[in-house]
Design a protein around this motif. Structure first.
Motif, short mmCIF file in Angstrom:
data_model
loop_
_atom_site.label_atom_id
_atom_site.label_comp_id
_atom_site.label_asym_id
_atom_site.label_seq_id
_atom_site.Cartn_x
_atom_site.Cartn_y
_atom_site.Cartn_z
N UNK A 5 24.20 -34.59 -2.48
CA UNK A 5 22.85 -35.08 -2.18
C UNK A 5 21.98 -35.13 -3.44
N UNK A 6 22.22 -34.23 -4.36
CA UNK A 6 21.49 -34.19 -5.62
C UNK A 6 22.48 -34.50 -6.74
N UNK A 7 22.47 -35.72 -7.25
CA UNK A 7 23.49 -36.12 -8.24
C UNK A 7 23.57 -35.21 -9.46
N UNK A 8 22.45 -34.61 -9.84
CA UNK A 8 22.44 -33.76 -11.04
C UNK A 8 23.03 -32.37 -10.79
N UNK A 9 23.26 -32.02 -9.52
CA UNK A 9 23.83 -30.72 -9.17
C UNK A 9 25.27 -30.92 -8.72
N UNK A 10 26.17 -30.22 -9.36
CA UNK A 10 27.60 -30.39 -9.09
C UNK A 10 28.03 -29.64 -7.84
N UNK A 57 20.53 -24.34 -0.81
CA UNK A 57 19.45 -24.55 0.16
C UNK A 57 18.09 -24.65 -0.55
N UNK A 58 17.87 -23.79 -1.52
CA UNK A 58 16.61 -23.80 -2.28
C UNK A 58 16.46 -25.11 -3.05
N UNK A 59 17.51 -25.52 -3.74
CA UNK A 59 17.47 -26.75 -4.53
C UNK A 59 17.21 -27.97 -3.65
N UNK A 60 17.88 -28.02 -2.50
CA UNK A 60 17.67 -29.15 -1.59
C UNK A 60 16.23 -29.18 -1.09
N UNK A 61 15.71 -28.02 -0.70
CA UNK A 61 14.32 -27.95 -0.20
C UNK A 61 13.33 -28.39 -1.28
#
Length: 147
Positions: free
Chosen positions: A51-56, A109-113
């Motif tokens: 969902x977040x391209x910069x996070x693997x 979860x934190x990064x997505x939020x």
């Protein structure tokens, strides 16, 4: 050769090693059942996507326009508060492994939020059809608020 591999392995025996290596990381039976239930509700999604391209990191199901991510968590691997039971053999290894998984889950979860995503967590012990309905409500609500 097999005996040497088992000695240097985290597994307590060659049979345990073989069993654990056979575990799938995606397309598990619960994941497929959940995806079929979501599809039957008319939802279309990405599977095992970032969902977040910069996070693997990937999540099991992604609804990009609605910014909803769905993780189907196994009770053992993710330390389910209701069903996790520590194994008797190699206890410290597994305690550390599950702790790292839980920490990674919280970080994801934190990064997505922070990026404006909603994470729906579905545990493998849940009724997957009911979980799919819950996810559908979240996706449709976020699609409605985005228009």
């Amino acid at each position: 050769m097999v005996a040497r591999m088992a000695e240097s392995s985290w597994a307590t025996s060659a049979a345990t090693r073989k069993s654990m290596r056979a575990n799938k990381s995606f397309d598990t039976k619960p994941e497929i059942r959940l995806r079929k239930a979501l599809y039957a509700l008319g939802l279309r999604y990405r599977v095992c996507a970032r969902p977040l391209p910069e996070v693997r990191r990937t999540v099991d199901v992604v609804f990009r326009p609605a910014k909803v991510a769905v993780e189907l968590r196994g009770c053992f691997w993710h330390g389910c508060p209701d069903h996790y039971r520590a194994p008797k053999a190699n206890n410290q290894y597994w305690a550390d492994k599950v702790r790292r998984n839980v920490e990674r889950d919280l970080d994801t979860e934190r990064r997505l939020a922070e990026a404006g995503w909603l994470l729906e967590v579905v545990w493998e012990h849940e009724d997957l059809e009911q979980a799919a309905e819950r996810v559908a409500v979240s996706v449709l609500a976020r699609r409605g608020s985005a228009s």
